[in-house]
Scaffold this motif. Sequence first.
Motif, PDB file in Angstrom:
ATOM      1  N   MET A 174      -3.887  -3.517  -1.938  1.00  0.00           N
ATOM      2  CA  MET A 174      -3.354  -4.544  -1.350  1.00  0.00           C
ATOM      3  C   MET A 174      -4.311  -5.878  -1.575  1.00  0.00           C
ATOM      4  O   MET A 174      -4.889  -5.085  -0.090  1.00  0.00           O
ATOM      5  CB  MET A 174      -1.441  -5.132  -1.439  1.00  0.00           C
ATOM      6  N   ARG A 175      -4.251  -7.070  -1.563  1.00  0.00           N
ATOM      7  CA  ARG A 175      -5.413  -7.899  -1.160  1.00  0.00           C
ATOM      8  C   ARG A 175      -4.782  -8.800  -0.991  1.00  0.00           C
ATOM      9  O   ARG A 175      -3.620 -10.104  -1.836  1.00  0.00           O
ATOM     10  CB  ARG A 175      -6.363  -7.561  -1.940  1.00  0.00           C
TER      11      ARG A 175
ATOM     12  N   MET B 170      -8.967  -9.830   2.818  1.00  0.00           N
ATOM     13  CA  MET B 170      -7.976  -8.255   3.680  1.00  0.00           C
ATOM     14  C   MET B 170      -7.726  -7.691   2.412  1.00  0.00           C
ATOM     15  O   MET B 170      -6.789  -8.469   1.229  1.00  0.00           O
ATOM     16  CB  MET B 170      -8.051  -8.748   5.032  1.00  0.00           C
ATOM     17  N   GLY B 171      -7.479  -6.065   2.908  1.00  0.00           N
ATOM     18  CA  GLY B 171      -6.719  -5.761   2.311  1.00  0.00           C
ATOM     19  C   GLY B 171      -6.476  -3.961   2.703  1.00  0.00           C
ATOM     20  O   GLY B 171      -7.673  -3.630   3.032  1.00  0.00           O
ATOM     21  N   VAL B 172      -5.984  -3.159   2.153  1.00  0.00           N
ATOM     22  CA  VAL B 172      -5.661  -1.959   2.170  1.00  0.00           C
ATOM     23  C   VAL B 172      -5.782  -1.565   1.132  1.00  0.00           C
ATOM     24  O   VAL B 172      -5.280  -1.622  -0.215  1.00  0.00           O
ATOM     25  CB  VAL B 172      -4.714  -1.146   3.227  1.00  0.00           C
ATOM     26  N   LEU B 173      -6.311  -0.518   0.818  1.00  0.00           N
ATOM     27  CA  LEU B 173      -6.731   0.713  -0.540  1.00  0.00           C
ATOM     28  C   LEU B 173      -6.012   2.314  -0.585  1.00  0.00           C
ATOM     29  O   LEU B 173      -6.624   2.733   0.526  1.00  0.00           O
ATOM     30  CB  LEU B 173      -7.981   0.751  -1.056  1.00  0.00           C
ATOM     31  N   TYR B 174      -5.219   2.841  -1.054  1.00  0.00           N
ATOM     32  CA  TYR B 174      -5.378   4.448  -1.010  1.00  0.00           C
ATOM     33  C   TYR B 174      -5.614   4.783  -2.148  1.00  0.00           C
ATOM     34  O   TYR B 174      -5.724   4.624  -3.121  1.00  0.00           O
ATOM     35  CB  TYR B 174      -3.478   4.686  -1.711  1.00  0.00           C
ATOM     36  N   PHE B 175      -6.093   6.118  -2.422  1.00  0.00           N
ATOM     37  CA  PHE B 175      -7.491   6.405  -3.026  1.00  0.00           C
ATOM     38  C   PHE B 175      -7.033   7.965  -3.192  1.00  0.00           C
ATOM     39  O   PHE B 175      -6.363   8.328  -2.475  1.00  0.00           O
ATOM     40  CB  PHE B 175      -9.274   6.804  -2.489  1.00  0.00           C
ATOM     41  N   SER B 176      -6.360   8.466  -4.521  1.00  0.00           N
ATOM     42  CA  SER B 176      -6.193  10.112  -4.375  1.00  0.00           C
ATOM     43  C   SER B 176      -7.135  10.878  -4.624  1.00  0.00           C
ATOM     44  O   SER B 176      -6.562  12.154  -4.300  1.00  0.00           O
ATOM     45  CB  SER B 176      -6.156  10.736  -6.396  1.00  0.00           C
ATOM     46  N   ARG B 177      -8.572  10.780  -4.093  1.00  0.00           N
ATOM     47  CA  ARG B 177      -9.032  11.581  -3.535  1.00  0.00           C
ATOM     48  C   ARG B 177     -10.386  11.059  -2.873  1.00  0.00           C
ATOM     49  O   ARG B 177     -10.661   9.743  -2.581  1.00  0.00           O
ATOM     50  CB  ARG B 177     -10.058  12.468  -4.416  1.00  0.00           C
TER      51      ARG B 177
END
Length: 270
Positions: free
Chosen positions: A51-52, A263-270
């Motif tokens: 989300m950003r 600003m935001g957060v990210l989730y990565f699969s690897r």
Amino acid sequence: MRLSPLPPLRITAWALLAVLPLGALAQEASPVTSTAPVAPPLPVWDYSLGMRWQASDLRHPGISLRPQLGLQYGRWRLGPVDGENWHRFGQVQQDNSLTYDWLRLSHVRTSLSASIQNLDQDSSLEAIRAGRKTVRGKASADYFLPNRWSIGVSVSHDLMQRGGGTAFTPNWTYRHPLSDSSTLLLSQSITWGSPAYWQAGHQLHPDTPSHEGSGFGSWDMQLTYRHRFKPRWVFFSQVGVNRPLGPTYASAPPLVTLYSAQMGVLYFSR
């Protein structure tokens, strides 16, 4: 003098001693003479979700919340997907173009990308909103210099010739690692555009200054902070400065410096 024949058991022993060295030589030579092809690793799907929060113009109050999605299969990608290195080497200016990583070396990276541009409406859903659309292609190249510097250039063009024009943008970036998990990035760029490119931008944003005719019409600077607080989670924030360069359209407001933030957060699969 007549020789006596060798017993059968002794003949068998001598035959085995003669054959064993040949078998050993064959085993040693087989790895060298093998010409069987080695299959390359199969590409897999990678993704990112996030989300950003974004404020495009800090002069006017209002923050928009936008989801972020990244996908990658082999050399094809959409958005950020490299959770191991994005917080250190990812692109400062994010976009959602479909990108093909053409050449990726330790110090050189090139890519080809394409995206749908709505020439009548500026929106995160511009691909499905009503309006006159075109396909904008872009070619980018980045060269990593010693001491954390990199220089690059991108060229974009309206592939369908519907009024999007052509733009040429050289840029440079300085990366300052704060720790193994945190990086501060400072980037600057200047954009040269054709008359159609600046006219399309002015139609989308008539309340902002826009260059008239061809030439260098925009100078941008971004200060970005990225922090990987978990192996697959990254927090990012960015402050941007945009300075339009004259001459501008007569109907446009006077030249002013525009400030943006996100600003935001990210989730990565690897």
